[in-house]
Design a protein around this motif. Sequence first.
Motif, short mmCIF file in Angstrom:
data_model
loop_
_atom_site.label_atom_id
_atom_site.label_comp_id
_atom_site.label_asym_id
_atom_site.label_seq_id
_atom_site.Cartn_x
_atom_site.Cartn_y
_atom_site.Cartn_z
N ARG A 25 70.31 47.45 -23.29
CA ARG A 25 68.95 48.00 -23.43
C ARG A 25 67.89 46.95 -23.72
N THR A 26 68.29 45.71 -24.00
CA THR A 26 67.33 44.65 -24.30
C THR A 26 67.74 43.38 -23.58
N LEU A 27 66.78 42.74 -22.94
CA LEU A 27 66.98 41.43 -22.32
C LEU A 27 66.08 40.43 -23.04
N VAL A 28 66.64 39.27 -23.37
CA VAL A 28 65.87 38.19 -24.01
C VAL A 28 65.96 36.96 -23.12
N ILE A 29 64.80 36.34 -22.87
CA ILE A 29 64.74 35.15 -22.02
C ILE A 29 64.13 33.99 -22.79
N ALA A 30 64.62 32.79 -22.52
CA ALA A 30 64.04 31.56 -23.07
C ALA A 30 62.86 31.13 -22.20
N GLU A 31 61.68 31.04 -22.81
CA GLU A 31 60.51 30.47 -22.13
C GLU A 31 60.34 29.05 -22.66
N SER A 32 60.91 28.09 -21.94
CA SER A 32 61.00 26.73 -22.47
C SER A 32 59.64 26.10 -22.73
N PHE A 33 58.71 26.23 -21.77
CA PHE A 33 57.41 25.58 -21.94
C PHE A 33 56.58 26.23 -23.05
N ALA A 34 56.83 27.50 -23.36
CA ALA A 34 56.10 28.18 -24.43
C ALA A 34 56.78 28.03 -25.78
N GLY A 35 58.02 27.51 -25.79
CA GLY A 35 58.73 27.32 -27.04
C GLY A 35 59.11 28.62 -27.72
N ARG A 36 59.41 29.65 -26.93
CA ARG A 36 59.71 30.94 -27.54
C ARG A 36 60.81 31.68 -26.79
N LEU A 37 61.38 32.66 -27.48
CA LEU A 37 62.26 33.66 -26.88
C LEU A 37 61.46 34.94 -26.74
N THR A 38 61.55 35.56 -25.57
CA THR A 38 60.78 36.77 -25.27
C THR A 38 61.73 37.90 -24.93
#
Length: 280
Positions: free
Chosen positions: A150-163
């Motif tokens: 029910r939840t997907l988390v992605i690494a946004e490397s250039f933003a320095g965050r997990l979304t």
Amino acid sequence: MSELKLLLDGLAFPESARWHDGRLWFCNWIEQQIVAVDAAGKTETFEVPVERLMGWSIDWSPDGRLLVTGDKLRRYEPDGSITVLADQGANELVVDARGNIYLNGADFDFVGGEEPVPGWIRLVTPDGQVREVADDIQFPNGMVLTPDGRTLVIAESFAGRLTAFDVAPDGGLSNRRVYAENLGPDGIVLDAEGAIWSQTWGGGVVRVTAGGEILERVDIPENRAPFSLTLVDFDGPALCVLTAEWRMDDSIADNFGRLTDGRRTGQVHTIPVAVPPVAR
């Protein structure tokens, strides 16, 4: 916490770490290989027909067939043949229990020095349809799905965050939100308690919860970058960290140049942890 222990050395560029069928699997970029290794360091190597030196990944379908990204999405069949599931090129992927395949990528040549553009997440359904389910991803990298799908988390490397996103019954993504920030995420892994191991800007790796609380930290040797990580169960849970030489004072081009000029600085390290990987 214990110190990192070297499991493998002399690799080209180890990436896309996965725990599958009792072994650690990873992509040995540049060599165009998939490597499987057991707790004793015994390896098995598989050649792959990926038309990219870097920027490809692996996972498995629910029925156990190997999936490989790169210039296309391919599936290895039990008889040894290879099926092209989609002409869509991609970097990372993750698969849900229904056989939906989430791909991510960005349409610029990072290694070649092109100006960055935002990336995307695209869904390949079991019937072969491809559609975009998220955009404006700041250099998409590792992805994880929660066990309930029910939840997907992605690494946004250039933003320095997990979304994080909510996953709809049809595979669509909505309710975009920050899971954790002030990181330096690349390949990531979810543990059995719902926390995520991720890289930081300082070269270490941390175990972080939704909201950004850091529960544990592992330091990485100087001038090495942790490009991917996963959790395994080698007679007890362990974190595997895949690294290569990376000098922060040098340019991206110089660092990638060292990775592609024949030097083999890639390593796999392990360290015992308390929380095991998600059961698959």
